[in-house]
Design an enzyme around this catalytic site. Structure first.
Site, PDB file in Angstrom:
ATOM      1  N   ILE A 612       8.248  -0.878  -7.734  1.00  0.00           N
ATOM      2  CA  ILE A 612       8.940  -0.904  -6.472  1.00  0.00           C
ATOM      3  C   ILE A 612       8.340  -1.840  -5.604  1.00  0.00           C
ATOM      4  O   ILE A 612       8.688  -2.116  -4.230  1.00  0.00           O
ATOM      5  CB  ILE A 612       8.581   0.460  -5.747  1.00  0.00           C
ATOM      6  CG1 ILE A 612       6.996   0.580  -5.491  1.00  0.00           C
ATOM      7  CG2 ILE A 612       9.299   1.539  -6.401  1.00  0.00           C
ATOM      8  CD1 ILE A 612       6.651   2.107  -5.031  1.00  0.00           C
ATOM      9  N   GLY A 613       7.372  -2.832  -6.140  1.00  0.00           N
ATOM     10  CA  GLY A 613       6.817  -3.923  -5.304  1.00  0.00           C
ATOM     11  C   GLY A 613       5.763  -4.648  -6.035  1.00  0.00           C
ATOM     12  O   GLY A 613       5.303  -4.508  -7.101  1.00  0.00           O
ATOM     13  N   LYS A 634      -1.138   1.285  -8.230  1.00  0.00           N
ATOM     14  CA  LYS A 634      -0.971  -0.180  -8.134  1.00  0.00           C
ATOM     15  C   LYS A 634      -1.769  -0.654  -9.276  1.00  0.00           C
ATOM     16  O   LYS A 634      -2.782  -0.278  -9.904  1.00  0.00           O
ATOM     17  CB  LYS A 634      -2.012  -0.474  -7.023  1.00  0.00           C
ATOM     18  CG  LYS A 634      -2.345  -2.048  -6.986  1.00  0.00           C
ATOM     19  CD  LYS A 634      -3.173  -2.415  -5.928  1.00  0.00           C
ATOM     20  CE  LYS A 634      -2.793  -2.312  -4.412  1.00  0.00           C
ATOM     21  NZ  LYS A 634      -3.558  -2.652  -3.428  1.00  0.00           N
ATOM     22  N   ASP A 747      -7.944  -7.061   6.493  1.00  0.00           N
ATOM     23  CA  ASP A 747      -6.503  -7.330   6.191  1.00  0.00           C
ATOM     24  C   ASP A 747      -5.702  -6.408   6.854  1.00  0.00           C
ATOM     25  O   ASP A 747      -4.741  -6.233   6.339  1.00  0.00           O
ATOM     26  CB  ASP A 747      -6.233  -7.625   4.761  1.00  0.00           C
ATOM     27  CG  ASP A 747      -4.953  -8.323   4.539  1.00  0.00           C
ATOM     28  OD1 ASP A 747      -4.642  -9.133   5.360  1.00  0.00           O
ATOM     29  OD2 ASP A 747      -4.402  -8.441   3.363  1.00  0.00           O
TER      30      ASP A 747
END
Length: 929
Positions: A612-613, A634, A747
């Protein structure tokens, strides 16, 4: 039931019910079988000492409080959740109850029966509802009380029950919804050494009775609404070391502080103090930090200020101070920040100081070469004169030199090429002369050169064309001659200004663009076939120029081919890795929460159809479990996982013990201990020799970036935007202030703020995060700038240092995105400008400010949006010390909360290529990484 990982939980629980320390009831003072359990001589449990043990689960108070001899429960800084049940009332022998820094929920039960309690620590543990203040009347033995950073119901007045606890030496009540005036009766607590009442809703004057707390060494009153002057007798606090009453509405003079001889830290910024700073402050031998900015102080700084201790920090900006700068503030060489902006100081800069602003004069002396750690030299807009000493090349850490608008003369030292870290050089508006040194081309980090408005002569050095990152070059208004070097054609310049010199010959074709046209005016000898404001070139001039450009293009083309080939190989290897499902014989699964799945459920789902990414450090997959629950996994890249098959024989291949990436280690170190509703949940990690997987909660509404800017954008009402901002701020506040060791994200951006099914935000992606080590300064220096363009705080560019205020700046950019609907970088902002510059350029009038508010925000809420914009501007101050803490940001956002929160969301049907379905609050839209 609680899960104890450090010893045999079943045996422990058995013996808790038996009230003994060993399975056989042997009498001993300390159990040899169970970690953290202490017993009396009869073998009965007296203490449970298990802080910081990664314990998780719900505490069985019915069993624990069945231990009639139990005197101490110390289980702070764990992963405990659930509520504290009414069974706690049976722990009548308790003297110590420490459950702070956990993730409990619900309210604190009545404590009336715990009459022997001496220590009560429940801070930062997720409690809410009303606190049983009344029950404290019975806890007359309390010496240590810590309840701060919980969301208790707001009290109608300061709890009077606290004033009867005359044995207290520690009282921590910051950020726990206390309202009203500090009562005179605070004088009863004469044993207090620490009093923290910050981040509440206190108002009125500081009571005179506080001056009777002669043992007080720390007093924290910041971020309230206190008014009036320091009371008479405040100077009796002669033991006071740390004092912070910043961000209030206090007024009057500082004379009552003169007797506080032990002060080491004094923070009174953002008040309304007037008068002179007492000369006695110069005699404070332990003073290290002073922050008095944004007041109405007048007169000079005490001339002995900072001459005794390891003086490190002073900010007196935005006052009305005059006179010279104290000469010895940097006497011991420990000064890290000197901020004296927007005052009226005069005279020369003391030799010991390296950073300064105001109307200073005199030369820069050769001993500047001793400033080995100096990163920014900003002397702009003063009256400095003389030549620039060659020893400046010895300041090897210099990143930015800003000497504009002074009276410097002479040549630039030829040794300037030794400044390998130099990224910006501003010498405009001086009297520099001579040739621009060829050695400037050795400063390989240069991105911006501005030498305009001087008397430089000779040719433009060919070496400037070898600067790989140069983005802007301004040599206008000098006396330069000769041709424009063809080597400059290799540069990717966004700004080039060579106007008003004595240049001649053809303009290189790569610069014969309308965008650069004005940059060549005022040079009668220049010619161009394409630029109509210059004379046309003769044929010989064109041929010569075209040949040189052709050769340059050939070289540049070959370089591009090499880079392209390398990128293609890297991406191909990644694709090969994706196309091969993970098949490993040995996996290590480490859980951080209670799990309902095992590693095989996750590993079998890591395949291309679930992708999905994609990101810079790896891929993200959606995993749907058999029970219907959804996870986001991840897969973080490692050197082994990318090229294990292709480079098995390479000597550069990482060994097994080094296969984990820095991003993986950072995320695990951070999120394994985080428990907050606005921070993404990390369930577990799964690792093998060449694979790192992190398993998170799945958040169906994607990222804030997607919903604001991508094809999946939605029209969000102001109520929802505010709710997202407030929630994300609380998540960052928890990271900065909710731990003994603050977490700095590094970040923060809208794509790292994810949204759950109810559109509530989660701070995510901690691959760059850093945790403040015990005793550390909360600041790091990196050789490579980390973060995302448009969100990076300006000081990071010239110091490469990061702290909590860097996160605050980035969050301010996110607030601007929410208010304006713009990306951090947009073409309409102009070259080299971001959303912060654009917003600041619109502050000239109320009308122009309103124009920046997103047109999708209802007129009814535009006033609220402008209030948030003011907070964003405060967060993005160029001076880190002027930015609020995240705790203060949360407070400011609470003050601008809209009257009604409806959280209505509909899809923006005007977005090209997007789905036209309607998305209701709580519904699911397309998943996003």
């Amino acid at each position: 039931m609680i899960s104890f990982k450090c010893f045999r939980s079943s045996s422990l629980l058995f013996n808790i019910r038996k009230q003994t320390c060993s399975p056989h009831g042997h009498r001993k003072t300390k159990s040899a079988a169970f970690t953290g359990i202490v017993c009396n001589e009869n073998g009965f449990v007296t203490e449970i000492n298990l802080p910081q043990q990664q314990l998780q689960g719900v505490l069985p108070f019915d069993a624990i409080c069945g231990l009639r001899s139990l005197e101490k429960i110390s289980m702070g800084s764990n992963l405990l959740h659930g509520g504290i049940t009414e069974d706690l009332k049976h722990c009548t022998s308790l003297q110590v109850l420490d459950l702070g820094n956990n993730s409990f929920s619900g309210k604190v039960p009545d404590l009336f029966t715990l009459q022997k309690l001496k220590v009560l620590s429940l801070n930062t543990s997720g409690f809410s509802g009303p606190f049983p203040w009344k029950s404290l009347e019975n806890l007359t033995n309390l010496a240590f009380l810590s309840l701060g950073d919980n969301s208790f119901d707001v009290t109608s007045s300061f709890p009077a029950e606290l004033l009867k606890l005359d044995k207290l030496y520690w009282l921590y009540l910051s950020n726990c919804s206390i309202k009203g005036q500090i009562p005179e009766g605070i004088s009863n607590l004469t044993l207090l050494e620490n009093l923290e009442l910050s981040d509440n809703q206190l108002f009125g004057e500081i009571p005179a009775g506080i001056g009777k707390l002669s043992k007080l060494w720390q007093l924290e009153l910041y971020n309230n609404s206190l008014t009036g002057k320091f009371p008479t007798g405040f100077g009796n606090l002669t033991s006071l070391v740390n004092f912070d009453a910043s961000h209030n509405r206090l007024e009057g003079e500082l004379v009552e502080l003169k007797p506080l001889k032990l002060l080491a830290s004094l923070h009174l910024f953002e008040n309304q103090f007037t008068g002179d700073i007492p000369e006695e402050f110069g005699e404070l031998k332990y003073l290290e930090e002073v922050s008095l900015y944004t007041n109405k102080l007048t007169g000079p700084l005490p001339q002995k200020l900072g001459s005794w201790a390891d003086f490190a920090y002073i900010d007196v900006s935005e006052n009305f101070l005059t006179g010279p700068i104290p000469p010895d503030m940097c006497k011991n060489g420990k000064m890290t920040e000197l901020l004296i902006l927007q005052n009226s100081f005069t005279g020369q800069v003391p030799r010991k100081l390296c950073e300064f602003m105001n109307q200073f004069e005199g030369p820069v002396t050769p001993d500047i070469g001793n400033a080995k750690s100096l990163a920014l030299l900003n002397l702009a807009n003063n009256r400095f004169s003389g030549t620039l000493p060659s020893t400046i090349s010895q300041t090897s850490s210099l990143v930015s030199v800003q000497l504009s608008s002074n009276r410097f003369s002479g040549e630039i030292p030829s040794t300037i090429g030794e400044l390998k870290n130099l990224s910006s050089l501003y010498l405009t508006g001086n009297k520099f002369s001579g040739a621009i040194p060829d050695s400037l081309g050795l400063c390989a980090s240069l991105t911006d050169i501005n030498l305009s408005g001087n008397s430089f002569s000779g040719n433009i050095p060919e070496s400037l064309g070898s600067l790989p990152t140069l983005n802007s070059l301004n040599l206008s208004n000098n006396k330069l001659s000769g041709e424009i070097p063809v080597s400059l054609s290799r540069l990717k310049l966004s700004n080039l200004d060579l106007s008003n010199n004595q240049l001649s010959g053809p303009v290189p074709d790569s610069f014969s663009l309308e965008a650069f046209r004005e940059g060549f005016e005022g040079n009668p000898g220049l010619c161009s076939q394409n630029l109509k404001n210059l004379q046309p070139c003769s044929r010989n001039a064109r041929t010569s120029n075209q040949l040189r450009v052709f050769v340059s293009c050939i070289v540049a083309g070959l370089l591009v081919l090499v880079i392209f080939a390398g990128c293609f190989l890297f991406l191909k290897l990644r694709q090969n890795n994706l196309d091969h499902p993970l098949k490993q014989s040995s996996w290590n699964m480490k859980s951080f929460r209670i799990l309902s799945f095992n590693e095989s459920d996750v590993i079998d789902a890591i395949k291309s159809e679930n992708l999905i990414g994609k990101g810079g450090s790896g891929n993200v997959y959606k995993v749907v479990l058999d029970n219907g629950n959804e996870l986001a996994v991840k897969h973080i890249w490692t050197a082994n996982s990318i090229d294990r098959r292709s480079f098995r024989s390479s000597s550069a291949m990482l060994t097994k013990k080094n296969s984990r990436s820095p991003e993986y280690d950072a995320e695990v170190a951070t999120l394994s201990n985080v428990r907050h509703v606005n921070v993404v949940k990390l369930f577990c990690s799964i690792t093998s020799d060449d694979c790192n997987l992190l398993v998170y909660e799945y958040l169906p509404n994607g990222s804030l970036w997607d919903r604001l800017h991508s094809c999946h954008k939605v029209k969000m009402g102001w109520e929802l935007r505010y709710s997202i901002a407030a929630g994300a701020a609380k998540g960052l506040e928890y990271l900065h202030h909710g731990f003994d060791r603050p977490v700095i994200h590094r970040d923060v951006k809208s794509s790292n703020i994810l949204l759950d099914e109810e559109w509530k935000p989660r701070i995510a992606d901690f691959g760059l995060a850093k945790i403040v080590q015990a005793g550390g300064q909360g600041e790091w220096t990196n050789n490579v700038i980390a973060g995302t363009h448009g969100y990076i705080a300006p000081e990071y560019a010239y110091t490469c240092k990061v702290n909590e205020k860097s996160d605050v700046y980035s969050f301010g950019v996110v607030l601007m995105e929410l208010v304006t609907g713009k990306r951090p970088i947009e073409p309409e902002f102009g070259e080299n400008k971001d959303i912060v510059c654009w917003v600041c350029s619109k502050l000239e009038s109320k009308e122009s400010v309103i124009e920046v508010v997103d047109s999708n925000i209802s007129e009814v809420f535009k006033g609220d949006a402008m209030k948030m914009l003011r907070i964003a501007i405060h967060c993005t101050s160029r001076i880190p010390a002027l930015r609020p803490s995240m705790r203060m940001v949360v407070h400011m956002l609470e003050e601008v909360e809209p009257l009604q929160l409806t959280d209505v969301v509909v899809v923006d049907k005007a977005s090209a290529g997007c789905s036209k379905e309607k998305v209701n609050t709580g519904g699911k839209s397309d998943p996003s990484s």
